[in-house]
Design a protein around this motif. Structure first.
Motif, PDB file in Angstrom:
ATOM      1  N   ALA A 149      34.414  44.813  41.154  1.00 26.20           N
ATOM      2  CA  ALA A 149      34.397  44.193  39.827  1.00 26.20           C
ATOM      3  C   ALA A 149      33.665  42.853  39.885  1.00 26.20           C
ATOM      4  CB  ALA A 149      35.830  43.983  39.324  1.00 26.20           C
ATOM      5  N   TRP A 150      33.921  42.100  40.937  1.00 25.15           N
ATOM      6  CA  TRP A 150      33.300  40.776  41.086  1.00 25.15           C
ATOM      7  C   TRP A 150      31.774  40.894  41.113  1.00 25.15           C
ATOM      8  CZ3 TRP A 150      31.458  38.101  45.805  1.00 25.15           C
ATOM      9  CH2 TRP A 150      31.184  36.756  45.555  1.00 25.15           C
ATOM     10  N   GLN A 151      31.300  42.001  41.711  1.00 26.65           N
ATOM     11  CA  GLN A 151      29.842  42.214  41.762  1.00 26.65           C
ATOM     12  C   GLN A 151      29.265  42.533  40.375  1.00 26.65           C
ATOM     13  OE1 GLN A 151      30.121  45.113  44.805  1.00 26.65           O
ATOM     14  NE2 GLN A 151      30.145  43.582  46.441  1.00 26.65           N
ATOM     15  N   GLN A 152      30.147  42.823  39.409  1.00 29.74           N
ATOM     16  CA  GLN A 152      29.693  43.128  38.040  1.00 29.74           C
ATOM     17  C   GLN A 152      29.941  41.957  37.083  1.00 29.74           C
ATOM     18  OE1 GLN A 152      31.623  46.768  36.652  1.00 29.74           O
ATOM     19  NE2 GLN A 152      31.416  47.701  38.670  1.00 29.74           N
ATOM     20  N   THR A 153      30.223  40.801  37.627  1.00 27.16           N
ATOM     21  CA  THR A 153      30.620  39.648  36.791  1.00 27.16           C
ATOM     22  C   THR A 153      29.704  39.457  35.577  1.00 27.16           C
ATOM     23  OG1 THR A 153      31.624  38.562  38.675  1.00 27.16           O
ATOM     24  CG2 THR A 153      31.054  37.140  36.828  1.00 27.16           C
ATOM     25  N   ASN A 154      30.334  39.356  34.423  1.00 26.94           N
ATOM     26  CA  ASN A 154      29.678  39.147  33.113  1.00 26.94           C
ATOM     27  C   ASN A 154      28.859  40.340  32.626  1.00 26.94           C
ATOM     28  OD1 ASN A 154      30.745  36.592  32.802  1.00 26.94           O
ATOM     29  ND2 ASN A 154      29.057  35.621  33.917  1.00 26.94           N
ATOM     30  N   ASP A 155      28.899  41.453  33.330  1.00 26.49           N
ATOM     31  CA  ASP A 155      28.122  42.631  32.924  1.00 26.49           C
ATOM     32  C   ASP A 155      28.961  43.496  31.969  1.00 26.49           C
ATOM     33  OD1 ASP A 155      26.598  44.848  32.601  1.00 26.49           O
ATOM     34  OD2 ASP A 155      26.538  45.417  34.724  1.00 26.49           O
ATOM     35  N   GLN A 156      28.645  43.377  30.687  1.00 29.96           N
ATOM     36  CA  GLN A 156      29.426  44.139  29.699  1.00 29.96           C
ATOM     37  C   GLN A 156      28.993  45.611  29.631  1.00 29.96           C
ATOM     38  OE1 GLN A 156      29.866  42.137  25.950  1.00 29.96           O
ATOM     39  NE2 GLN A 156      30.917  40.428  26.915  1.00 29.96           N
ATOM     40  N   ASN A 157      27.965  45.967  30.392  1.00 30.17           N
ATOM     41  CA  ASN A 157      27.610  47.385  30.509  1.00 30.17           C
ATOM     42  C   ASN A 157      28.128  47.978  31.814  1.00 30.17           C
ATOM     43  OD1 ASN A 157      26.092  47.559  28.070  1.00 30.17           O
ATOM     44  ND2 ASN A 157      24.527  46.302  29.088  1.00 30.17           N
ATOM     45  N   GLY A 158      28.736  47.135  32.634  1.00 29.80           N
ATOM     46  CA  GLY A 158      29.281  47.593  33.909  1.00 29.80           C
ATOM     47  C   GLY A 158      30.549  48.411  33.696  1.00 29.80           C
ATOM     48  N   LEU A 159      30.837  49.265  34.672  1.00 33.04           N
ATOM     49  CA  LEU A 159      31.981  50.174  34.553  1.00 33.04           C
ATOM     50  C   LEU A 159      33.309  49.422  34.408  1.00 33.04           C
ATOM     51  CD1 LEU A 159      32.132  53.183  34.395  1.00 33.04           C
ATOM     52  CD2 LEU A 159      32.478  53.279  36.872  1.00 33.04           C
ATOM     53  N   CYS A 160      33.421  48.286  35.069  1.00 34.06           N
ATOM     54  CA  CYS A 160      34.683  47.530  35.008  1.00 34.06           C
ATOM     55  C   CYS A 160      34.977  47.112  33.559  1.00 34.06           C
ATOM     56  CB  CYS A 160      34.590  46.308  35.925  1.00 34.06           C
ATOM     57  SG  CYS A 160      36.074  45.304  35.897  1.00 34.06           S
ATOM     58  N   TYR A 161      33.978  46.536  32.890  1.00 32.09           N
ATOM     59  CA  TYR A 161      34.166  46.108  31.499  1.00 32.09           C
ATOM     60  C   TYR A 161      34.388  47.328  30.599  1.00 32.09           C
ATOM     61  CZ  TYR A 161      33.445  43.687  27.068  1.00 32.09           C
ATOM     62  OH  TYR A 161      33.615  43.182  25.800  1.00 32.09           O
ATOM     63  N   LEU A 162      33.563  48.367  30.830  1.00 27.46           N
ATOM     64  CA  LEU A 162      33.645  49.545  29.960  1.00 27.46           C
ATOM     65  C   LEU A 162      35.029  50.195  30.036  1.00 27.46           C
ATOM     66  CD1 LEU A 162      30.144  51.206  30.508  1.00 27.46           C
ATOM     67  CD2 LEU A 162      30.930  49.857  28.547  1.00 27.46           C
ATOM     68  N   VAL A 163      35.544  50.376  31.252  1.00 25.51           N
ATOM     69  CA  VAL A 163      36.849  51.041  31.398  1.00 25.51           C
ATOM     70  C   VAL A 163      37.978  50.112  30.936  1.00 25.51           C
ATOM     71  CG1 VAL A 163      38.493  52.037  33.047  1.00 25.51           C
ATOM     72  CG2 VAL A 163      36.050  52.539  33.274  1.00 25.51           C
ATOM     73  N   ASN A 164      37.958  48.870  31.432  1.00 26.40           N
ATOM     74  CA  ASN A 164      39.116  47.994  31.187  1.00 26.40           C
ATOM     75  C   ASN A 164      39.159  47.435  29.761  1.00 26.40           C
ATOM     76  OD1 ASN A 164      39.603  48.520  33.821  1.00 26.40           O
ATOM     77  ND2 ASN A 164      39.321  46.433  34.575  1.00 26.40           N
ATOM     78  N   VAL A 165      37.995  47.100  29.210  1.00 26.03           N
ATOM     79  CA  VAL A 165      37.995  46.499  27.862  1.00 26.03           C
ATOM     80  C   VAL A 165      37.698  47.555  26.794  1.00 26.03           C
ATOM     81  CG1 VAL A 165      37.124  44.637  26.400  1.00 26.03           C
ATOM     82  CG2 VAL A 165      37.246  44.309  28.879  1.00 26.03           C
ATOM     83  N   ARG A 166      36.526  48.202  26.903  1.00 20.07           N
ATOM     84  CA  ARG A 166      36.180  49.222  25.879  1.00 20.07           C
ATOM     85  C   ARG A 166      37.217  50.333  25.852  1.00 20.07           C
ATOM     86  NH1 ARG A 166      30.676  48.390  25.251  1.00 20.07           N
ATOM     87  NH2 ARG A 166      30.722  46.440  24.111  1.00 20.07           N
ATOM     88  N   GLY A 167      37.617  50.795  27.047  1.00 19.46           N
ATOM     89  CA  GLY A 167      38.608  51.882  27.124  1.00 19.46           C
ATOM     90  C   GLY A 167      39.886  51.486  26.397  1.00 19.46           C
TER      91      GLY A 167
END
Ligand SMILES: NC(=O)c1ccc[n+]([C@@H]2O[C@H](COP(=O)([O-])OP(=O)(O)OC[C@H]3O[C@@H](n4cnc5c(N)ncnc54)[C@H](OP(=O)(O)O)[C@@H]3O)[C@@H](O)[C@H]2O)c1
Length: 292
Positions: A73-91
């Motif tokens: 997740a840290w490697q995706q910091t601030n990436d709103q198209n990254g899987l972490c944001y997509l699953v945790n927030v969009r999901g």
């Protein structure tokens, strides 16, 4: 007695699968999961989520699916198209919208990583969130989406969960056991504190929330605070490993590593304890019933 229909996400995960095992007599689970063989569901897909909730008679949705790899997740910091944001927030947004349209109550699992870890005492539900890394940030954003909605909701924050049986995704307790058995356990931080969560008890808390229709934000760990070192010491002693455990320092580790790390994530559980109709196991009791 007929089973109660219940929608879940993440029911194949470390926490979710224990809930299913322990409560399969009580609930008829409908798992919204990518690996569902009949009807795979991606929670990042709004239409799929709404369709699944619309066709179900379940009154509750237990949301445990998440992107949980904190380093990735840290490697995706601030990436709103990254899987972490997509699953945790969009999901989570998709589930909230679908709960709103179908009148269902959302029970959401969150994390102590919504805090910055700078507090000396255990965190209270009323303490402000201030995540210091991307996983915690996305989980805090998910909480905000839920709290600002009009649905019935319950948020349960947990920390470093472990269960009484081995599971493919290794937990905090079994990681230490494996390290000791392999003779390769790193020095354990004595200046890093956390609140171990016994998943067997957490499963009972989720059931309690459904039975008592509890709403609001709760901390749902053991309510205890352990350092990595004292926790490893307890395991070493309980199982009689006689491993030569070494003490490490998070402060020294952080001086050479730029990945943020919360120093204290122990949570106060007085609020959820007011509702309990069973007694939580102490961490010592939980370890005593663990299968290794
Ligand atoms: N583990 C921890 O240390 C920890 C600490 C604090 C809080 N929590 C929270 O507790 C909850 C449960 O964590 P866990 O450790 O049990 O998680 P986990 O073992 O990593 O499992 C995550 C689950 O989410 C599912 N999932 C991921 N992306 C999905 C998607 N796009 N659509 C549908 N399902 C998806 C996975 O499905 P597949 O099996 O198909 O991949 C898996 O079943 C999470 O909310 C987590 O944030 C965990």
């Amino acid at each position: 007695m007929s089973k109660i229909p219940l929608i879940g996400t993440g029911l194949n995960g470390l926490v979710g699968s224990k809930f299913v095992t322990d409560f399969s007599n009580r609930y008829d689970f409908d798992n919204l999961d990518l690996r569902n063989s009949i009807r795979p569901i991606d929670i990042t897909d709004e239409k799929q989520v709404l369709a699944a909730l619309s066709r179900s008679k379940a009154k509750f949705v237990v949301h445990m699916a998440a992107f949980t790899d904190v380093t990735a997740a840290w490697q995706q910091t601030n990436d709103q198209n990254g899987l972490c944001y997509l699953v945790n927030v969009r999901g989570t947004q998709n589930l909230v919208k679908a709960c709103d349209k179908t009148g269902k109550h959302l029970i959401h699992l969150s994390t102590a990583y919504v805090f910055d870890g700078l507090k000396k005492e255990m965190y209270l539900e009323t303490d402000p969130t201030n995540p210091i890394e991307w996983y915690g940030k996305t989980k805090a954003l998910a909480e905000e989406v839920i709290i600002s909605s009009n649905i019935n909701w319950t948020i349960l924050r947990i920390d470093q969960p472990f269960r009484n049986d081995p599971f493919p995704k290794i937990d905090t307790l079994h990681r230490i056991i494996e390290g000791i058995r392999g003779g390769q356990l790193y020095p354990q931080f004595s200046d890093h504190f956390f609140g171990p969560t016994y998943i067997n008890d957490l499963a009972k808390i989720i059931d309690l929330v459904i039975r008592q229709k509890i709403t609001g934000l709760y901390h749902a760990t053991s309510g205890e605070s352990w350092s990595d070192f004292t926790f490893a010491q307890l395991i070493n002693e309980h199982f009689g490993f006689n491993f030569d455990l070494k003490e490490g320092s998070l402060a020294k580790y952080l001086a050479t590593n730029n990945r943020p790390y919360q120093k204290n994530t122990a949570l106060n559980t007085d609020q959820i304890k007011k509702h309990l109709d069973f007694k939580l196991k102490t961490v010592k009791q939980a370890i005593a019933e663990t299968i290794i």
